[in-house]
Write a protein that holds these residues in place. Structure first.
Motif, mmCIF file in Angstrom:
data_model
loop_
_atom_site.group_PDB
_atom_site.id
_atom_site.type_symbol
_atom_site.label_atom_id
_atom_site.label_comp_id
_atom_site.label_asym_id
_atom_site.label_seq_id
_atom_site.Cartn_x
_atom_site.Cartn_y
_atom_site.Cartn_z
ATOM 1 N N ASP A 156 -12.535 15.653 -6.373
ATOM 2 C CA ASP A 156 -11.321 15.545 -7.096
ATOM 3 C C ASP A 156 -10.393 16.682 -6.554
ATOM 4 O O ASP A 156 -9.388 16.795 -6.890
ATOM 5 C CB ASP A 156 -11.326 15.562 -8.523
ATOM 6 C CG ASP A 156 -12.082 16.682 -9.120
ATOM 7 O OD1 ASP A 156 -12.318 17.679 -8.270
ATOM 8 O OD2 ASP A 156 -12.289 16.729 -10.427
ATOM 9 N N ASP B 73 -10.773 5.931 -3.056
ATOM 10 C CA ASP B 73 -11.460 4.561 -2.960
ATOM 11 C C ASP B 73 -11.918 4.332 -1.659
ATOM 12 O O ASP B 73 -13.009 3.307 -1.659
ATOM 13 C CB ASP B 73 -10.129 3.565 -3.256
ATOM 14 C CG ASP B 73 -9.679 3.577 -4.725
ATOM 15 O OD1 ASP B 73 -10.468 4.086 -5.463
ATOM 16 O OD2 ASP B 73 -8.629 2.937 -4.774
ATOM 17 N N GLY C 135 -1.780 6.950 -2.292
ATOM 18 C CA GLY C 135 -1.129 7.425 -3.445
ATOM 19 C C GLY C 135 -2.194 7.815 -4.628
ATOM 20 O O GLY C 135 -1.514 8.123 -5.831
ATOM 21 N N LYS C 136 -3.198 8.182 -4.213
ATOM 22 C CA LYS C 136 -4.193 8.848 -5.294
ATOM 23 C C LYS C 136 -4.590 10.241 -5.133
ATOM 24 O O LYS C 136 -5.191 11.074 -5.879
ATOM 25 C CB LYS C 136 -5.498 8.116 -5.497
ATOM 26 C CG LYS C 136 -4.973 6.498 -5.968
ATOM 27 C CD LYS C 136 -6.407 5.532 -5.886
ATOM 28 C CE LYS C 136 -5.868 4.187 -6.276
ATOM 29 N NZ LYS C 136 -7.224 3.291 -6.570
ATOM 30 N N ALA C 137 -4.217 10.672 -3.683
ATOM 31 C CA ALA C 137 -4.691 12.015 -3.168
ATOM 32 C C ALA C 137 -3.812 12.586 -2.296
ATOM 33 O O ALA C 137 -2.678 11.952 -1.735
ATOM 34 C CB ALA C 137 -6.202 12.059 -2.535
ATOM 35 N N ASN D 151 -8.140 9.077 0.403
ATOM 36 C CA ASN D 151 -7.982 8.073 -0.685
ATOM 37 C C ASN D 151 -9.444 8.041 -1.300
ATOM 38 O O ASN D 151 -10.505 7.576 -0.498
ATOM 39 C CB ASN D 151 -7.671 6.771 -0.282
ATOM 40 C CG ASN D 151 -7.374 5.796 -1.051
ATOM 41 O OD1 ASN D 151 -7.792 5.919 -2.281
ATOM 42 N ND2 ASN D 151 -6.861 4.755 -1.030
ATOM 43 N N ASN E 21 -2.831 12.459 -12.763
ATOM 44 C CA ASN E 21 -2.598 11.329 -13.371
ATOM 45 C C ASN E 21 -3.281 10.180 -12.671
ATOM 46 O O ASN E 21 -2.861 9.016 -12.536
ATOM 47 C CB ASN E 21 -1.353 11.027 -13.731
ATOM 48 C CG ASN E 21 -0.989 12.129 -14.821
ATOM 49 O OD1 ASN E 21 -1.366 12.603 -15.706
ATOM 50 N ND2 ASN E 21 0.400 12.565 -14.657
ATOM 51 N N THR E 22 -4.099 10.406 -11.806
ATOM 52 C CA THR E 22 -4.843 9.104 -11.040
ATOM 53 C C THR E 22 -6.205 9.098 -11.010
ATOM 54 O O THR E 22 -6.837 10.093 -11.527
ATOM 55 C CB THR E 22 -4.472 9.348 -9.499
ATOM 56 O OG1 THR E 22 -5.078 10.503 -9.107
ATOM 57 C CG2 THR E 22 -2.923 9.528 -9.358
ATOM 58 N N TYR F 175 0.612 -1.093 0.181
ATOM 59 C CA TYR F 175 -0.033 0.071 -0.205
ATOM 60 C C TYR F 175 0.883 1.271 -0.115
ATOM 61 O O TYR F 175 1.694 1.375 0.680
ATOM 62 C CB TYR F 175 -0.644 0.147 1.095
ATOM 63 C CG TYR F 175 -1.761 1.094 1.147
ATOM 64 C CD1 TYR F 175 -3.160 0.951 0.396
ATOM 65 C CD2 TYR F 175 -1.800 2.251 1.849
ATOM 66 C CE1 TYR F 175 -4.223 1.775 0.435
ATOM 67 C CE2 TYR F 175 -2.886 3.236 1.951
ATOM 68 C CZ TYR F 175 -3.942 2.849 1.039
ATOM 69 O OH TYR F 175 -5.072 4.108 1.210
ATOM 70 N N ARG G 32 -7.098 14.983 -5.445
ATOM 71 C CA ARG G 32 -6.569 13.991 -6.241
ATOM 72 C C ARG G 32 -5.272 14.338 -6.856
ATOM 73 O O ARG G 32 -5.012 15.579 -7.420
ATOM 74 C CB ARG G 32 -7.700 13.738 -7.385
ATOM 75 C CG ARG G 32 -7.285 12.390 -8.092
ATOM 76 C CD ARG G 32 -8.232 12.069 -9.225
ATOM 77 N NE ARG G 32 -9.403 11.621 -8.608
ATOM 78 C CZ ARG G 32 -9.967 10.263 -8.291
ATOM 79 N NH1 ARG G 32 -8.957 9.341 -8.408
ATOM 80 N NH2 ARG G 32 -11.036 10.069 -7.811
#
Length: 301
Positions: free
Chosen positions: A294, A284, A208-210, A282, A300-301, A72, A297
């Protein structure tokens, strides 16, 4: 039969730290019982049958998820369970004890799946050793040994990571959360520092997304500055803060200008001050709460 869902959801969530996975596990348990009955199996104690099934499915889930957790990106936090004041929500329907705070669920990550199950059943839900043994398929003697090891690991982890299960009552916790976020939004460092424990810890989960802090931050002055700077930045983007009850403790949900969920923050409170702050951004882990913003965010994710 639906009366068992709060307990079953709480066990599954305590095992997985995921709202979606917990709901799936509970549903699978009910479907399994229906299939067993249709096949002619006599089930005299549905609650015991379902509790056993949910726990064992949780153990299987953790074994398969171990590799994903190890890879993770950033700090891992559980999916938040949120209820706004006066509104129904998962936390209103689940028997989420104070010990299912984010801090405690993070500590449970150090345990093996069986250790986690034994500790949850015995310490959180109060099952006797005979029932714990039946549910996990272990002997009573073995369960006592497993619990002793789990307790030691949790004690060691709590000393290393900081934070403790929330002990604030709801009304008091909601009032503290209101004052806490008002101080952070207004940049009132004196008021904010008065509500933070000297060794308070701030953790953020962006997956790793936000945007989130890369590693836990400790100490009231540093955490206070990060909170004020972070809120100042998102408020400029039109984000609003609404206090809520998160994982059995005080917290807040942040919404963007379009009403989409941007983040969830949980406060672990003990002795009248905030011991730990957990921020989940995150996307998700926020989808079960509604449309996700977003604003945080990463590109590029």
């Amino acid at each position: 039969m639906t009366g068992y869902r709060p307990l079953l959801f709480s066990i599954a969530y305590g095992m997985t730290g995921s709202v979606g996975d917990a709901e799936d596990i509970v549903q699978d348990a009910f479907l399994g019982m229906t299939r067993a009955r249709n096949a002619g199996t006599a089930i005299t104690d549905p609650k015991a049958y379902l509790t056993t099934t949910v726990t064992r499915l949780g153990i299987d889930h953790l074994r398969s998820a171990r590799v994903r957790r190890e890879t993770y990106v950033g700090d891992w936090l559980p999916e938040p369970v949120v209820a706004h004041a006066g509104e129904p929500g998962p936390a209103e329907h689940a028997e989420l004890a104070d010990s299912l705070s984010m801090a405690f669920l993070v500590l449970l990550e150090s345990l093996s799946p069986v250790e986690r199950a034994v500790l949850m059943l015995r310490e959180v839900f109060g099952y006797g050793y005979q029932d714990v043994a039946r549910i996990t398929g272990k002997s009573e003697v073995n369960c006592r040994q497993i619990l002793a090891r789990a307790r030691q690991r949790i004690a060691t982890g709590r000393q290393a990571r900081g934070g403790a299960p929330s002990s604030a009552r709801r009304a008091e916790g909601e009032e503290l959360a209101r004052r806490f976020f008002e101080a952070a939004e207004g940049g009132d460092m004196d008021a904010l520092l008065g509500m933070l424990a000297p060794d308070v810890v701030l953790r953020g989960d962006g997956g790793g997304k936000a945007q989130a802090i890369g590693r836990p931050a400790a100490g009231a002055p540093r955490v206070g500055k990060l909170l004020v700077a972070g809120l100042r930045r998102v408020l400029k983007l039109g984000v609003s803060v609404r206090t809520a009850w998160v994982n059995g403790g005080p917290g807040a949900v942040m919404y963007d200008a379009e009403g989409r969920v941007a983040a969830v923050v949980e406060l672990d409170v003990a002795d009248g001050v905030v011991q730990a702050v957990h921020s989940v951004v995150n996307p998700d882990k926020l989808r079960h709460l509604g449309p996700v913003s977003d604003v945080a965010r990463l590109p590029n994710t």
